[in-house]
Design an enzyme around this catalytic site. Sequence first.
Site, PDB file in Angstrom:
ATOM      1  N   HIS A 117      20.324  45.743  52.859  1.00  0.00           N
ATOM      2  CA  HIS A 117      19.437  45.779  53.874  1.00  0.00           C
ATOM      3  C   HIS A 117      19.863  44.943  55.070  1.00  0.00           C
ATOM      4  CE1 HIS A 117      16.391  46.868  50.653  1.00  0.00           C
ATOM      5  NE2 HIS A 117      17.241  46.193  49.667  1.00  0.00           N
TER       6      HIS A 117
ATOM      7  N   ARG B 148      18.144  44.656  57.734  1.00  0.00           N
ATOM      8  CA  ARG B 148      17.068  44.382  58.363  1.00  0.00           C
ATOM      9  C   ARG B 148      16.687  44.856  59.904  1.00  0.00           C
ATOM     10  NH1 ARG B 148      15.283  43.495  53.563  1.00  0.00           N
ATOM     11  NH2 ARG B 148      15.694  41.291  52.456  1.00  0.00           N
TER      12      ARG B 148
ATOM     13  N   ASN C  55      13.847  50.128  54.086  1.00  0.00           N
ATOM     14  CA  ASN C  55      12.409  49.328  54.157  1.00  0.00           C
ATOM     15  C   ASN C  55      12.493  48.264  55.251  1.00  0.00           C
ATOM     16  OD1 ASN C  55      14.486  47.723  53.027  1.00  0.00           O
ATOM     17  ND2 ASN C  55      13.020  46.911  51.519  1.00  0.00           N
TER      18      ASN C  55
ATOM     19  N   HIS D 187      14.486  52.858  43.004  1.00  0.00           N
ATOM     20  CA  HIS D 187      14.287  51.448  42.714  1.00  0.00           C
ATOM     21  C   HIS D 187      13.027  51.592  41.470  1.00  0.00           C
ATOM     22  CE1 HIS D 187      12.674  47.270  43.622  1.00  0.00           C
ATOM     23  NE2 HIS D 187      11.660  47.666  42.900  1.00  0.00           N
TER      24      HIS D 187
ATOM     25  N   ASN E  20      14.532  40.918  42.912  1.00  0.00           N
ATOM     26  CA  ASN E  20      14.036  41.935  42.142  1.00  0.00           C
ATOM     27  C   ASN E  20      14.736  43.055  42.008  1.00  0.00           C
ATOM     28  OD1 ASN E  20      11.750  43.261  41.150  1.00  0.00           O
ATOM     29  ND2 ASN E  20      10.929  43.898  42.894  1.00  0.00           N
TER      30      ASN E  20
ATOM     31  N   ASP F  86      22.795  45.208  46.864  1.00  0.00           N
ATOM     32  CA  ASP F  86      21.643  44.911  47.212  1.00  0.00           C
ATOM     33  C   ASP F  86      21.632  43.870  48.097  1.00  0.00           C
ATOM     34  OD1 ASP F  86      18.772  45.319  47.417  1.00  0.00           O
ATOM     35  OD2 ASP F  86      18.240  44.907  45.391  1.00  0.00           O
TER      36      ASP F  86
ATOM     37  N   PRO G 100      11.890  38.004  47.321  1.00  0.00           N
ATOM     38  CA  PRO G 100      12.895  38.264  46.400  1.00  0.00           C
ATOM     39  C   PRO G 100      14.233  38.886  47.275  1.00  0.00           C
ATOM     40  CG  PRO G 100      11.309  39.996  46.454  1.00  0.00           C
ATOM     41  CD  PRO G 100      10.774  38.924  47.477  1.00  0.00           C
ATOM     42  N   GLY G 101      15.244  38.597  46.573  1.00  0.00           N
ATOM     43  CA  GLY G 101      16.358  39.048  47.317  1.00  0.00           C
ATOM     44  C   GLY G 101      17.796  38.116  47.525  1.00  0.00           C
TER      45      GLY G 101
HETATM   46 ZN   LIG Z   1      15.045  47.568  45.091  1.00  0.00          ZN
HETATM   47 ZN   LIG Z   2      17.218  46.865  47.767  1.00  0.00          ZN
END
Ligand SMILES: [Zn+2]
Ligand SMILES: [Zn+2]
Length: 437
Positions: free
Chosen positions: A69, A71, A101, A186, A283, A310, A328-329
Amino acid sequence: MKGASADAPNDLVIRGAHVLDPSSGLDGIGDVRLSAGRVMEIGEDLRGLRHLDADGLHLLPGFVDVHAHWRTPGREDEETIETGSAAAAAGGFARVVMMPNTDPVVDKPVVVSGLVRRVEQESRVRAYVSAALHEGLRGERLTEMRLLKEAGAFCVSDDGLGTRSAGVLRNGMLYARSAGLPVILHCEDHTLAIGVVHDGAAAALAGVPGSPGSAEDVATATALILATETGAKVHITHVSTALSAALVAFFKGRADVTADTTPHHLTLTDELIGKLEGLYRVNPPLRPDHDRLGVGEALTSGILDFVATDHAPHDASEKELPLEEAAPGFLGHETAFAALYTELVQSGDLPLSRLIEVMACAPGRWVGGGTYGIFAGAPADLTLVDLSEEWTVQTDFLVSRSSNSPYLGRKLKGRVKGAVVSGELVYDAIGARFGAA
Ligand SMILES: [Zn+2]
Ligand SMILES: [Zn+2]
């Protein structure tokens, strides 16, 4: 890609490294000559316009991360293509798949083509755009996958969210198959995933609401059954339970399915919940040791195909909170190799050659479609590591714009010293050791 210029005199000999590539069977000290973005020759006493002394280092195929990600667009305060790709290079990753996302979500051709253009200008590594499977990741209307592919999308995913219904997911797989796009899933059943950590003894002790492992397992089973029926090319990401790994094993050979797990699920457990710090929320959640071991065994045996980080940067304001309120992350790129080398290879649980396979060769095949490794004619995407260096993970060292690493303060062994993409050194922690050959 930034820094890679087709007409630059990029003839370069990497000298004296221990060249290790399980896909080519290379395992010994030698020289590797790169030119025009490709590996030209592997041998001894090679000559080129420039050389790089790599004595004492291991030269590996460039790592590949199919789950990150960055961002962008929308949360450039947390990561940009520039900082995300710099963090990837610092972790030895030459190729990365960016998840959709973002804000806006990557669900329209114009967003895909805009990102593809920006990656060409701003990324230090090869980056692939994942588009959304559903509009707005909402699990309702499918995206226009054929148009997304034409615009440059490499795959589709609703990562961050599980799917709402099996029927909707089945239609998505059928459409993705006809559009010729792999689906990254996911797996999370939101009717079961009602907590913020794994529902086990650690959660009970800490008094934090948990989600059972079945929240992942039920969704994984559904996905695998539908993959079998539809024939779609499906990749299950961040497998974190022993049962989900066993389900993947059952469906291998029945479906066109691959699966990954993460460095953090392989090296950390839900004991960290006891710290009651939002930093440790992720997550799928960190699991008990029997899941960590089950997933590790599945990676060693080949049931799980590779590792993906991730990489999920978050601003401190989203992590310096109680577990229930934190986002989460974890960051992933910069610590992946060292964490796995320290915790799995040094302990004797995972052979070093298998670590190279799961960080480079296997995800490289998934992204590139063919053999991925160090051989004459291969793209010159390489990683240099020092297996003897010990270092402590500190915020100051991190290249990412965020600092939410679960390994902060940990002493790790094995450090990435260089990353080569398309024949150019895009990360250099070796220092000026270039010279004329
Ligand atoms: Zn995921
Ligand atoms: Zn992810």
